[in-house]
Design an enzyme around this catalytic site. Structure first.
Site, short mmCIF file in Angstrom:
data_model
loop_
_atom_site.label_atom_id
_atom_site.label_comp_id
_atom_site.label_asym_id
_atom_site.label_seq_id
_atom_site.Cartn_x
_atom_site.Cartn_y
_atom_site.Cartn_z
N GLU A 172 50.40 115.74 131.00
CA GLU A 172 50.64 117.18 131.07
C GLU A 172 51.97 117.45 131.77
O GLU A 172 52.24 116.86 132.83
CB GLU A 172 49.51 117.89 131.82
CG GLU A 172 49.61 119.40 131.72
CD GLU A 172 48.51 120.14 132.46
OE1 GLU A 172 48.08 121.19 131.97
OE2 GLU A 172 48.08 119.67 133.52
N MET A 306 44.95 115.45 138.08
CA MET A 306 45.09 115.80 136.66
C MET A 306 43.73 115.75 135.99
O MET A 306 42.97 114.81 136.20
CB MET A 306 46.07 114.83 135.98
CG MET A 306 46.21 115.06 134.48
SD MET A 306 46.82 116.72 134.10
CE MET A 306 46.20 116.93 132.44
N GLU A 307 43.46 116.75 135.13
CA GLU A 307 42.12 116.99 134.60
C GLU A 307 41.80 116.26 133.31
O GLU A 307 40.89 116.66 132.58
CB GLU A 307 41.93 118.49 134.35
CG GLU A 307 42.82 119.09 133.26
CD GLU A 307 44.10 119.71 133.76
OE1 GLU A 307 44.68 120.55 133.06
OE2 GLU A 307 44.53 119.34 134.89
N ASN A 308 42.49 115.17 132.98
CA ASN A 308 42.20 114.44 131.75
C ASN A 308 40.70 114.42 131.49
O ASN A 308 39.92 114.06 132.37
CB ASN A 308 42.70 113.00 131.85
CG ASN A 308 44.07 112.88 132.48
OD1 ASN A 308 45.03 113.43 132.00
ND2 ASN A 308 44.14 112.18 133.60
N HIS A 340 38.59 121.80 141.45
CA HIS A 340 39.60 122.32 140.52
C HIS A 340 39.62 121.50 139.23
O HIS A 340 39.56 122.05 138.12
CB HIS A 340 40.97 122.27 141.20
CG HIS A 340 42.08 122.86 140.41
ND1 HIS A 340 42.57 124.12 140.64
CD2 HIS A 340 42.82 122.36 139.38
CE1 HIS A 340 43.55 124.39 139.79
NE2 HIS A 340 43.74 123.32 139.02
N GLU A 341 39.68 120.17 139.37
CA GLU A 341 39.78 119.32 138.18
C GLU A 341 38.50 119.36 137.34
O GLU A 341 38.56 119.31 136.10
CB GLU A 341 40.11 117.88 138.58
CG GLU A 341 41.38 117.73 139.41
CD GLU A 341 42.56 118.52 138.86
OE1 GLU A 341 42.74 118.55 137.63
OE2 GLU A 341 43.30 119.12 139.68
N HIS A 344 38.29 122.41 135.22
CA HIS A 344 39.13 122.27 134.02
C HIS A 344 38.37 121.65 132.85
O HIS A 344 38.78 121.83 131.70
CB HIS A 344 40.33 121.38 134.33
CG HIS A 344 41.53 122.11 134.83
ND1 HIS A 344 42.04 123.22 134.20
CD2 HIS A 344 42.35 121.87 135.89
CE1 HIS A 344 43.11 123.64 134.86
NE2 HIS A 344 43.32 122.83 135.89
N GLU A 363 44.97 127.26 134.65
CA GLU A 363 45.15 127.02 136.09
C GLU A 363 44.63 128.14 136.97
O GLU A 363 44.10 127.88 138.05
CB GLU A 363 46.63 126.75 136.37
CG GLU A 363 47.20 125.53 135.65
CD GLU A 363 46.48 124.23 136.00
OE1 GLU A 363 45.68 124.21 136.96
OE2 GLU A 363 46.71 123.23 135.30
#
Length: 907
Positions: A172, A306-308, A340-341, A344, A363
């Site tokens: 991202e 990171m939300e992969n 947060h992740e 997502h 976000e």
């Protein structure tokens, strides 16, 4: 290296990854011709819509010794328009073979590179007919990236000093194209079947569970086909990590992966992830669609996390926790980042914005859901005490003319990177919180669940959200949610509400709050503002929707005081005219508990913001701050520090030693009683512990002798024990800070940092080392961070910013930024939030015309000829201009006010 603009790539060996120089020589030797004078098949930075990807069959083979990788991808396509050129993304990949597979037949494709757009055109000799399904097959190779983007190299050092190498991804927003040729825009969702080849000593992870291993010296892991998703969510990791696992109440296997010697620090994150994933499944009433969720702590990581989908990745300090060494603030921070992740996985992964202009749909929602989820899963963390700070942070940048709407036009990768800022995250969350407060929590929840169900596995624009939230509201026959919310997402800035009370009549007016001297930029703005207020006669929250420039509301009777924006659930500030501020200041002095802690904090913030634009004189704001000597709650206290500390920081950079000393003395005296109440322990609630950490560190930094003496004694004992003595984690930073003032203490701390495997301990020691007055040490640690051996380069931005806040280091930080700008940009990418933070923070407290010109001249020379205007540079220049205006106008007032206070104390 980028190859010439028009090159046909043929006959490169797919099994050998090559260096850039070797690749260039190979092209010279084997490419039979360069196409000249041929019209480009596509000249737009956005991909055409002639085809869309349905499925990727991707094979990746990294070599962690030679630090390169080879790959093969076959992309199943649906042809939407007749075409003879398939355009997709590719960046720094050496494509050696390209074929079209159609109706069981294979045809070679020419590869035309379009490097300025990070694209390749696959040229077919025959027209590809609309309505058909076909596939393109590409063989490629590249080096593992030396940055933090794409498929990149990471390393860590074991306790014995051995260096281990791993390869991880960060795609991202626009770096999947650096790992494999793809349609690298969020709207091109597809399914992915991923295979990874590796050595037996490594383990491979991807978005889906592993299903097959084929032993033959080299192992090949086959991963289940993914759900439909965007390319930026694809992830893979090859490492020697180990894991711990649990199963959620809904049957999802959750695992945390770390370096083997750090797995003992993974337990807290695992427990938090289990609770949070279960919460989201229940809250959204939409099952998490994958059978597993991995959380991996990556040793080199630019952002926080990171939300992969199915494989979230984290900076180690954002995931690893040790109960004996991590502070309450770190515990809170780790929990919020995981929340947060995992949010997502629904907002962003299941439902994805159509294009990066609406990044806030990802976000802003994930930031908002942090607070919703953690307040339920971890109520002891008291997250309600930090939400306000997010709004204040957003307003800092949104008050500048260089701000942008929440939803704003972007095209190229640099512009897209710039969207990852406080406006998309914090303002997005604050606007959602305001809407929830207006609609009611239940109505808001029902609307967002409707949105998620309606658009699962699809892409959306902002209006899709508003349409899902449209609802009958108890106070309005037909609430036009989109009409109201467009005023918050399609225009930059936020409103200043002016209030004048005359008897029962309350006169209201709105205008844009803007720190810039350009008054023309405040006209033409109008918001639909869901006002809330309470009065001396009624603690009930009353509501009024202001949709015009001016309006009047009528109270049932006259009141002693009125407070708008109750608990600051609204994204606006309020100016109380005609003696209104005097009344509220008097209330705070007499009975500050008559207002909530959030209301008290918002009053502190608002009055100092009004000083900045000349609506309130400085002495009136300072008079209000006097009540803080009686304040005990974290939010108003911290906001008081946020407004007062920058005043003496401005003086530090103007060499105004006497006035600086006066201001520091005022702040210490203001909070002296509260500082003296603090124990050097980990006792109390999370908010009390966070407040203690800040107060004791501030006291030591400002030289408050009782605290300095206590911290010095603790440091001597800790050093004598060779660092084995257990310090209370909430006060250890203050202890390390005092110890780092001497060369011997600094060196001992650095050696402890060098050998420690505890991320929390390293984080605190690094902060202390960069706060030292030893200028040679400060220059040395910045250089060490750039080299990345002992102090990792991922930590360079925080090291540089911390040194810039140091009165002995700020000049060195600015010199370092200028000397190493090109290396910083190469490593962290132009437009990234990392670069933006460096630029705005390092220059943030300058307040002279000489420095304004120096900063402007430097960045003009660096960006000249690029055609780019970095938003962070505009913000930095605006901030310096504001600092100049503020100091020129207010320093005489500040000195006079401090002199009066000194006289009163002596009487």
């Amino acid at each position: 290296m980028l190859l010439p603009v028009l090159v046909v790539i043929l006959n490169l060996c797919p099994s050998v990854a090559v260096t850039e120089k070797q690749s260039e020589e190979k092209h010279k030797a084997t490419s039979p011709f360069t196409i000249k004078n041929q019209a480009l098949p596509w000249d737009n930075i956005r991909l055409p819509q002639a085809v869309k990807p349905l499925h990727y069959d991707l094979l990746i083979h990294p070599n962690l010794t030679s630090l390169d990788f080879t790959g093969f991808v076959q992309i199943q396509l649906e042809v939407l328009q007749e075409t003879s050129a398939i355009i997709l993304h590719s960046k720094d990949l050496h494509i050696s073979k390209a074929e079209l597979v159609e109706s069981g037949r294979t045809h070679p494709l020419q590869v035309l590179e379009l490097p300025s757009n990070q694209q390749v055109a696959l040229l077919s000799s025959d027209v590809i007919v609309k309505g058909r399904q076909c596939a393109v097959s590409l063989t490629f190779a590249a080096n593992l990236s030396e940055t933090f983007h794409g498929f990149y190299k990471s390393t860590y050092r074991t306790r014995n000093g051995d260096v281990r190498v791993l390869a991880s991804t960060q795609f991202e927003p626009t770096s999947a194209r650096s790992a494999f040729p793809c349609f690298d825009e969020p709207a091109f969702k597809a399914n992915f079947s991923i295979r990874i080849r590796r050595e037996a000593r490594h383990v491979a992870l991807s978005n889906m569970p592993r299903t097959v291993e084929l032993p033959d010296g080299i192992l090949e892991d086959h991963f289940d086909t993914s759900v439909k998703m965007s390319t930026y969510l694809v992830a893979f990791l090859v490492s020697d990590f180990v894991s711990i696992s649990k199963t959620s109440l809904h049957g999802v296997k959750i695992s945390v992966y770390t370096e083997p010697e750090k797995i003992s620090q993974a337990e807290f994150a695992l427990d938090a992830a289990v609770k949070l994933l279960d919460f989201y499944e229940d809250y959204f009433d939409i099952p998490y669609p994958l059978p597993k969720q991995d959380l991996a702590a990556i040793p080199d990581f630019q952002v926080g996390a990171m939300e992969n989908w199915g494989l979230t990745t984290y900076r180690e300090s954002a995931l690893l926790f040790d109960p004996t060494k991590s502070s309450a603030s770190e515990k809170l921070g780790i929990t919020m980042i995981i929340a947060h992740e995992l949010a997502h996985q629904w907002f962003g992964n299941l439902v994805t914005m159509q294009w990066w202009n609406d990044l806030w749909l990802n976000e802003g929602f994930a930031k908002f859901m942090e607070f919703v989820s953690v307040s339920v899963t971890h109520p002891e963390l008291q997250v309600e005490d930090i939400f306000l700070d997010k709004c204040f942070s957003a307003m800092e940048v949104d008050a500048l003319s260089s701000s942008h709407p929440v939803s704003t036009h972007v095209e190229n990768p640099t512009q897209i990177e710039e969207m990852f800022d406080d406006v998309s995250y914090e303002k997005g969350a604050c606007v959602l919180n305001m809407l929830q407060d207006f609609l009611s929590a239940d109505a808001f929840k029902n609307g967002i669940v409707r949105y998620l169900r309606r658009y699962s596995y699809k892409n959306t624009v902002t209006s899709d959200l508003w349409n899902s939230l449209t609802n009958k509201h108890k106070n309005i026959d037909k609430l036009d949610v989109q009409g109201m919310m467009d005023t918050w997402t399609l225009q930059e800035g936020f409103p200043l509400i002016s209030v004048e009370v005359k008897g029962r009549e309350v006169r209201l007016s709105q205008e844009r709050y803007l720190k810039s001297a350009e008054s023309s930029k405040t006209s033409g703005f109008l918001w639909h503002i869901p006002l809330t207020y309470m009065t001396s006669k009624s603690s009930t929250v009353h509501r009024f929707l202001l949709t015009t420039k001016t309006d009047v509301l009528y109270l049932p009777g006259e009141v002693d005081w009125i407070k708008f924006n109750v608990d600051m659930n609204g994204y606006y500030i309020v100016h109380y005219e005609a003696g209104g501020w005097d009344t509220l200041t008097d209330l705070l002095q007499r009975n500050h508990m008559a207002l909530s802690s959030n209301d008290r904090a918002s009053l502190i913030s608002s009055i100092f913001q009004l000083v900045s634009i000349g609506e309130v004189p400085l002495d009136k704001a300072l008079d209000l701050s006097l009540y803080l000597s009686k304040e005990r709650h974290i939010m108003p206290v911290m906001q008081g520090f946020s407004e007062l500390v920058p005043l003496y920081k401005l003086m530090e950079k103007r060499d105004m030693e006497d006035l600086e000393k006066q201001m520091k003395g005022y702040i210490v005296n203001l909070f002296r009683d509260l500082i003296d109440l603090q124990s050097w322990t980990n006792d109390g609630s999370v908010s009390e512990r966070r407040l203690r950490s800040y107060l004791l560190l501030f006291a030591c930094v400002r030289g408050y002798q009782p605290c300095v003496d206590k911290a010095t004694a603790l440091f001597v004992k800790w050093k004598k024990s060779n660092g084995t003595m257990s310090l209370p984690s909430d006060v250890s930073l203050a202890v390390y800070f005092v110890g780092a003032r001497s060369p011997e203490g600094w060196d001992f701390l650095f050696e402890t940092y060098r050998h420690s495997l505890y991320t929390s301990l390293k984080f605190q020691i690094k902060a202390a080392l960069t706060s030292s007055p030893l200028t040679e040490k400060l220059r040395w640690i910045m250089e060490q961070s750039l080299e990345g051996d002992v102090v990792k380069t991922q930590d360079l931005p925080s090291v540089l910013v911390s040194v810039s806040k140091n009165p002995k280091g700020y000049k060195h930080a600015w010199d370092f930024l200028r000397a190493n700008w090109d290396r910083l940009v190469k490593k962290f990418e132009l437009g990234s939030q990392t670069i933006a933070n460096i630029v705005t923070e390092v220059t943030g407290s300058y307040s002279t015309k000489e420095m304004l010109e120096e900063v402007r001249s430097f960045f003009s020379s660096k960006l000249e000829g690029t055609g780019m205007e970095l938003r962070c540079v505009q913000q930095a220049l605006e901030n310096i201009e504001e600092n100049i205006r503020w100091t020129d106008k207010n320093l005489p007032l500040l000195k006079a006010w401090l002199d009066r206070q000194g006289s009163l104390q002596r009487e």
